[in-house]
Design an enzyme around this catalytic site. Structure first.
Site, PDB file in Angstrom:
ATOM      1  N   ASP A 172      70.668  33.404 100.588  1.00 11.65           N
ATOM      2  CA  ASP A 172      69.817  33.419  99.391  1.00 11.65           C
ATOM      3  C   ASP A 172      68.715  32.369  99.471  1.00 11.65           C
ATOM      4  O   ASP A 172      67.556  32.644  99.201  1.00 11.65           O
ATOM      5  CB  ASP A 172      70.657  33.244  98.106  1.00 11.65           C
ATOM      6  CG  ASP A 172      71.602  32.045  98.156  1.00 11.65           C
ATOM      7  OD1 ASP A 172      71.590  31.295  99.156  1.00 11.65           O
ATOM      8  OD2 ASP A 172      72.367  31.857  97.191  1.00 11.65           O
ATOM      9  N   ASP A 204      68.038  25.248 101.772  1.00  9.10           N
ATOM     10  CA  ASP A 204      67.703  24.014 101.066  1.00  9.10           C
ATOM     11  C   ASP A 204      67.722  22.879 102.099  1.00  9.10           C
ATOM     12  O   ASP A 204      66.747  22.671 102.816  1.00  9.10           O
ATOM     13  CB  ASP A 204      68.737  23.844  99.946  1.00  9.10           C
ATOM     14  CG  ASP A 204      68.441  22.701  99.019  1.00  9.10           C
ATOM     15  OD1 ASP A 204      67.276  22.332  98.880  1.00  9.10           O
ATOM     16  OD2 ASP A 204      69.381  22.164  98.401  1.00  9.10           O
ATOM     17  N   PHE A 214      65.341  23.519  90.889  1.00 12.18           N
ATOM     18  CA  PHE A 214      66.598  24.255  90.934  1.00 12.18           C
ATOM     19  C   PHE A 214      66.408  25.627  90.311  1.00 12.18           C
ATOM     20  O   PHE A 214      66.060  25.760  89.144  1.00 12.18           O
ATOM     21  CB  PHE A 214      67.727  23.500  90.232  1.00 12.18           C
ATOM     22  CG  PHE A 214      69.069  24.002  90.654  1.00 12.18           C
ATOM     23  CD1 PHE A 214      69.637  23.587  91.850  1.00 12.18           C
ATOM     24  CD2 PHE A 214      69.743  24.943  89.899  1.00 12.18           C
ATOM     25  CE1 PHE A 214      70.868  24.081  92.275  1.00 12.18           C
ATOM     26  CE2 PHE A 214      70.966  25.451  90.314  1.00 12.18           C
ATOM     27  CZ  PHE A 214      71.523  25.015  91.505  1.00 12.18           C
ATOM     28  N   ASP A 219      73.149  30.796  91.655  1.00 13.32           N
ATOM     29  CA  ASP A 219      73.908  30.350  90.496  1.00 13.32           C
ATOM     30  C   ASP A 219      73.756  28.860  90.224  1.00 13.32           C
ATOM     31  O   ASP A 219      73.299  28.098  91.070  1.00 13.32           O
ATOM     32  CB  ASP A 219      75.399  30.608  90.743  1.00 13.32           C
ATOM     33  CG  ASP A 219      75.999  29.631  91.763  1.00 13.32           C
ATOM     34  OD1 ASP A 219      75.452  29.533  92.880  1.00 13.32           O
ATOM     35  OD2 ASP A 219      76.983  28.946  91.438  1.00 13.32           O
ATOM     36  N   ARG A 226      74.014  34.399  88.077  1.00 12.77           N
ATOM     37  CA  ARG A 226      73.824  35.224  89.279  1.00 12.77           C
ATOM     38  C   ARG A 226      73.277  36.611  88.937  1.00 12.77           C
ATOM     39  O   ARG A 226      72.620  37.248  89.745  1.00 12.77           O
ATOM     40  CB  ARG A 226      75.156  35.421  90.016  1.00 12.77           C
ATOM     41  CG  ARG A 226      75.705  34.180  90.688  1.00 12.77           C
ATOM     42  CD  ARG A 226      76.839  34.595  91.621  1.00 12.77           C
ATOM     43  NE  ARG A 226      77.674  33.489  92.034  1.00 12.77           N
ATOM     44  CZ  ARG A 226      77.417  32.667  93.058  1.00 12.77           C
ATOM     45  NH1 ARG A 226      76.316  32.817  93.741  1.00 12.77           N
ATOM     46  NH2 ARG A 226      78.237  31.709  93.382  1.00 12.77           N
TER      47      ARG A 226
HETATM   48  P1  IMP Z   1      71.878  24.122 102.176  1.00 13.35           P
HETATM   49  O1  IMP Z   1      73.100  24.041 103.024  1.00 13.35           O
HETATM   50  O2  IMP Z   1      71.536  22.789 101.568  1.00 13.35           O
HETATM   51  O3  IMP Z   1      70.693  24.750 102.855  1.00 13.35           O
HETATM   52  O4  IMP Z   1      72.276  24.940 100.918  1.00 13.35           O
HETATM   53  C1  IMP Z   1      72.246  26.302 100.826  1.00 13.35           C
HETATM   54  C2  IMP Z   1      73.027  26.728  99.607  1.00 13.35           C
HETATM   55  O5  IMP Z   1      72.827  25.831  98.515  1.00 13.35           O
HETATM   56  C3  IMP Z   1      72.544  28.062  99.094  1.00 13.35           C
HETATM   57  O6  IMP Z   1      73.251  29.130  99.672  1.00 13.35           O
HETATM   58  C4  IMP Z   1      72.812  27.957  97.608  1.00 13.35           C
HETATM   59  O7  IMP Z   1      74.111  28.390  97.329  1.00 13.35           O
HETATM   60  C5  IMP Z   1      72.700  26.487  97.298  1.00 13.35           C
HETATM   61  N1  IMP Z   1      71.411  26.130  96.681  1.00 13.35           N
HETATM   62  C6  IMP Z   1      70.433  25.367  97.184  1.00 13.35           C
HETATM   63  N2  IMP Z   1      69.399  25.258  96.341  1.00 13.35           N
HETATM   64  C7  IMP Z   1      69.725  25.991  95.265  1.00 13.35           C
HETATM   65  C8  IMP Z   1      69.032  26.316  94.044  1.00 13.35           C
HETATM   66  O8  IMP Z   1      67.894  25.904  93.748  1.00 13.35           O
HETATM   67  N3  IMP Z   1      69.710  27.114  93.192  1.00 13.35           N
HETATM   68  C9  IMP Z   1      70.945  27.618  93.435  1.00 13.35           C
HETATM   69  N4  IMP Z   1      71.608  27.351  94.560  1.00 13.35           N
HETATM   70  C10 IMP Z   1      71.001  26.544  95.475  1.00 13.35           C
END
Ligand code: IMP
Length: 178
Positions: free
Chosen positions: A100, A103, A152, A159, A165
């Site tokens: 999705d 980050d 966010f 979510d 969601r």
């Molecule tokens: P990463 O490992 O930091 O890249 O995180 C990825 C996961 O963090 C995604 O699959 C989301 O579940 C969650 N995430 C990161 N940013 C957001 C946001 O702005 N809204 C909701 N979920 C987020």
């Protein structure tokens, strides 16, 4: 619009159009591959994106699901844990990992590593959203829906503590809600 949402970034129609473009791009990129193409969709957030994307892919594909625990509230956790593994083999397959949002990039980096360890031939990433400002490694989406600022967001699978969601659009959550 839901009362907890500050503003809508992408409507259902914006997302559908972008998924149609990405589906075409992916189909063209893999039309002549000698390997089976397997989509691996990361539960739970990627489901609406994956469901929209796959409709626009016009070559033969397989798909499976994996779940990793990465987020508790709004903060990323470095060491991810696989809580639902794949049902099928990835050996010698071309993989498109469907996420999705990227980050920090920690989740994708770990799952990509795991898929190569399991014998995948090649692993590419399709992400609906990217927050480049927050990246802590060199991970990039090979197929990207939209770049977003460091806010966010929820909806279309994304979510906050399992809520929102089901919203059909992607919106910025009001600060007082987290
Ligand atoms: P990463 O490992 O930091 O890249 O995180 C990825 C996961 O963090 C995604 O699959 C989301 O579940 C969650 N995430 C990161 N940013 C957001 C946001 O702005 N809204 C909701 N979920 C987020």
């Amino acid at each position: 619009m839901h009362q907890d949402i500050k503003k809508i970034l992408f409507t259902e129609e914006d997302i559908r159009k972008r998924c149609a473009e990405l589906g075409e791009e992916i189909s063209d990129a893999y039309r002549n591959t000698n390997h089976e193409l397997l989509f691996v969709s990361i539960l739970k957030g990627s489901i609406p994106f994956f469901a929209e994307l796959i409709k626009h892919v016009d070559i033969d594909v397989y798909y499976d699901f994996i779940a990793a625990r990465s987020y508790d509230g709004t903060e990323s956790v470095g060491n991810i844990k696989i809580v639902k593994d794949l049902d099928c083999s990835v050996v010698d397959h071309d993989i498109i990992l469907v996420e999705d949002i990227i980050d920090t990039g920690l989740t994708i980096k770990e799952i990509k590593k795991l898929l190569y360890l399991k014998g995948a031939h090649d692993v590419k990433v399709a992400a609906l959203l990217n927050k480049q400002d927050r990246r802590v490694n060199d991970i990039q989406a090979d197929f990207l829906g939209f770049e977003i600022p460091n806010e966010f967001v929820v909806g279309f699978g994304l979510d906050y503590n399992q809520k929102y969601r089901n919203l059909p659009y992607i919106g910025v959550l009001k600060e007082e809600k987290y």
